[in-house]
Design an enzyme around this catalytic site. Structure first.
Site, PDB file in Angstrom:
ATOM      1  N   PHE A 242       4.245 -11.453  -0.885  1.00  0.00           N
ATOM      2  CA  PHE A 242       4.345 -10.427   0.154  1.00  0.00           C
ATOM      3  C   PHE A 242       2.970  -9.830   0.383  1.00  0.00           C
ATOM      4  O   PHE A 242       2.339  -9.348  -0.552  1.00  0.00           O
ATOM      5  CB  PHE A 242       5.331  -9.319  -0.224  1.00  0.00           C
ATOM      6  CG  PHE A 242       5.478  -8.286   0.862  1.00  0.00           C
ATOM      7  CD1 PHE A 242       6.297  -8.517   1.952  1.00  0.00           C
ATOM      8  CD2 PHE A 242       4.761  -7.099   0.819  1.00  0.00           C
ATOM      9  CE1 PHE A 242       6.403  -7.586   2.985  1.00  0.00           C
ATOM     10  CE2 PHE A 242       4.862  -6.156   1.850  1.00  0.00           C
ATOM     11  CZ  PHE A 242       5.690  -6.397   2.931  1.00  0.00           C
TER      12      PHE A 242
ATOM     13  N   ASP B  19      -4.482  -9.884  -3.981  1.00  0.00           N
ATOM     14  CA  ASP B  19      -3.809  -8.748  -3.365  1.00  0.00           C
ATOM     15  C   ASP B  19      -3.283  -7.857  -4.484  1.00  0.00           C
ATOM     16  O   ASP B  19      -2.251  -8.135  -5.085  1.00  0.00           O
ATOM     17  CB  ASP B  19      -2.677  -9.252  -2.456  1.00  0.00           C
ATOM     18  CG  ASP B  19      -1.947  -8.107  -1.755  1.00  0.00           C
ATOM     19  OD1 ASP B  19      -2.129  -6.946  -2.169  1.00  0.00           O
ATOM     20  OD2 ASP B  19      -1.186  -8.384  -0.807  1.00  0.00           O
TER      21      ASP B  19
ATOM     22  N   LYS C 296      -1.119   1.342  -1.766  1.00  0.00           N
ATOM     23  CA  LYS C 296      -0.092   1.964  -2.622  1.00  0.00           C
ATOM     24  C   LYS C 296      -0.626   3.063  -3.544  1.00  0.00           C
ATOM     25  O   LYS C 296      -0.823   4.179  -3.093  1.00  0.00           O
ATOM     26  CB  LYS C 296       0.675   0.871  -3.372  1.00  0.00           C
ATOM     27  CG  LYS C 296       1.528   0.021  -2.404  1.00  0.00           C
ATOM     28  CD  LYS C 296       2.735  -0.616  -3.055  1.00  0.00           C
ATOM     29  CE  LYS C 296       3.751  -1.085  -2.035  1.00  0.00           C
ATOM     30  NZ  LYS C 296       3.531  -2.442  -1.528  1.00  0.00           N
TER      31      LYS C 296
HETATM   32  C1  LIG Z   1       3.268  -3.120  -0.255  1.00  0.00           C
HETATM   33  C2  LIG Z   1       2.412  -4.330  -0.244  1.00  0.00           C
HETATM   34  C3  LIG Z   1       1.685  -4.696   0.897  1.00  0.00           C
HETATM   35  C4  LIG Z   1       1.777  -3.960   2.202  1.00  0.00           C
HETATM   36  O1  LIG Z   1       1.353  -2.626   2.111  1.00  0.00           O
HETATM   37  P1  LIG Z   1       1.683  -1.613   3.319  1.00  0.00           P
HETATM   38  O2  LIG Z   1       0.912  -0.370   2.937  1.00  0.00           O
HETATM   39  O3  LIG Z   1       3.157  -1.417   3.338  1.00  0.00           O
HETATM   40  O4  LIG Z   1       1.183  -2.228   4.570  1.00  0.00           O
HETATM   41  C5  LIG Z   1       0.872  -5.800   0.818  1.00  0.00           C
HETATM   42  N1  LIG Z   1       0.761  -6.516  -0.325  1.00  0.00           N
HETATM   43  C6  LIG Z   1       1.436  -6.184  -1.451  1.00  0.00           C
HETATM   44  C7  LIG Z   1       1.252  -6.993  -2.683  1.00  0.00           C
HETATM   45  C8  LIG Z   1       2.300  -5.101  -1.436  1.00  0.00           C
HETATM   46  O5  LIG Z   1       3.008  -4.793  -2.532  1.00  0.00           O
END
Ligand SMILES: *Cc1c(COP(=O)(O)O)cnc(C)c1O
Length: 391
Positions: free
Chosen positions: A132, A217, A246
């Site tokens: 994700f 990420d 986050k």
């Molecule tokens: C939550 C998340 C995203 C997206 O972040 P947003 O602030 O909701 O756009 C991208 N990559 C990872 C691994 C995530 O957990």
């Protein structure tokens, strides 16, 4: 709640409470009911709700300066970049406002780097199945979950997906046009999937051999979540770029890209930017958050210690309910409990008992509580889960 449904687009399956106030591990709903928060805004509220250091930093900054353009130098932005760079593999930072924006920026940086150093044909990016990376177009294209893409095609071209934690599959997917690999060090939304210790090191070697950039990420895993400031530290390797969001703002919206100098050099004036990215208010909150995490050694120590305690308790539950629980997985306070059935009804029952938990990938209960959590919150959750599993 009626007005919520009337006036807001229907993009979330919201639970039937309105949250109004939070302190530390607790939040309260509009009807005065108290909840223990094991989700922490999905790994956002890393210091707990309304941590005084973050609140005071926001108050002070709000009185001094809310916003100026990135056409000028901004003090809290410089301080934040410095603390992140000095405590990571990276040399440079770029700030944006969310996770998906950080991923978009990292993808742009990787393509620009390839175009600067080899050719513009080198645009392919390999990512993992089950990953994700966000909801905007390039991040969504990178994401390895078809159900999230349905109805939004055509997506951004040039993304290839391979099974996670499978170095051979990754090696086979590399072509002369591959410019980057993007991976979560531990898959979050995909169900708390932890790769084998060697995997990321092998990916690093593969990337080096082929002149490919490695983007991690760390939007969910970063900022202390796994018991280290960044999750890559557990795997004895260094990426070229990481994305953060986050937990970075301790509850305030901010995202970041960190990179080595050689890579960051491909962004120069006019190539990338953001009006709000790196604004004084968000950077002040983030500086207080990261500063607290680094200064107060209790937090990372606690994350490792209590994370293990939490997982031990879940393992005990697994022994008691082998027909319900498949596996306990986690690192620090990023923990998943895989069930043999749908997790949604368990989340609803926990809510009734005053416990906020989450379910991801259908059947995996996810716990990403504030790093200040103690036994005194975990024990009652385990009792509630035990009661639920008993039926
Ligand atoms: C939550 C998340 C995203 C997206 O972040 P947003 O602030 O909701 O756009 C991208 N990559 C990872 C691994 C995530 O957990």
């Amino acid at each position: 709640m009626e007005e919520s449904n009337k006036y807001l687009m229907n993009t979330y399956n919201r639970l039937p409470i309105v949250l109004r106030k939070g302190r530390g591990m607790k939040v309260w709903s509009s009807d005065g009911k108290e909840y223990i928060d094991f989700l922490g805004g999905i790994a956002v509220n890393c210091l707990g709700h309304c941590h005084p250091n973050v609140v005071i930093a926001l108050q002070k900054q709000a009185q001094r300066l809310l916003h100026v353009s990135n056409h000028y130098h901004i003090e809290p932005q410089i301080e934040l970049a410095k603390i992140l760079v000095n405590n990571s593999f990276a040399d440079k930072a770029f700030f944006c406002n969310s996770g998906t924006e950080a991923v978009e920026g990292a993808i742009k940086l990787a393509r620009k780097y390839a175009s600067d150093h080899t050719s513009a044909e080198r645009f392919e990016i390999i990512t993992a199945e089950g990953s994700f990376h966000g909801r905007t177009f390039a991040s969504l294209s990178a994401t390895g979950q078809d159900k999230l893409k349905k109805g939004f095609e055509p997506l951004v071209p040039g993304f290839k997906h391979v099974p996670f934690n499978d170095i051979d599959a990754l090696e086979k997917a590399v072509t002369k046009n591959t410019c980057a690999v993007i991976l979560e060090p531990i898959q979050g939304e995909g169900g708390i999937k932890i790769p084998s210790y060697d995997y990321l090191k092998q990916v690093r070697q593969l990337c080096d051999k082929n002149g490919i950039l490695l983007i991690l990420d760390e939007i969910q895993t970063g900022i202390g979540r796994t018991g280290a400031l960044f999750a890559y530290e557990h795997f004895d390797m260094e990426p070229d770029i990481i994305t953060l969001a986050k937990g970075l703002g301790g509850g305030v919206a901010i995202g970041a890209i960190l990179a080595k100098d050689s890579v960051a050099a491909s962004f120069n004036p006019g190539t990338h930017g953001s009006t709000f990215g790196g604004n004084p208010l968000a950077c002040a909150a983030s500086l207080a958050t990261v500063g607290t995490l680094l200064e107060d050694s209790f937090l990372l120590d606690n994350c490792r210690r209590i994370g293990k305690y939490f997982m031990d308790q879940l393992e005990n539950l697994k022994n008691d309910f082998p027909d319900t629980i498949v596996e306990v997985r986690g690192k620090g306070l990023m923990i998943g409990l895989e069930l043999t059935k749908e997790g949604g009804p368990i989340v609803d029952l926990c809510l009734k008992k005053g416990m906020l938990i989450n379910c991801t990938a259908g059947s995996i209960l996810r716990f990403t509580p504030p790093l200040i959590i103690t036994e005194k919150e975990i024990d009652p959750l385990i009792e509630v889960l035990e009661d639920i599993f008993k039926g």
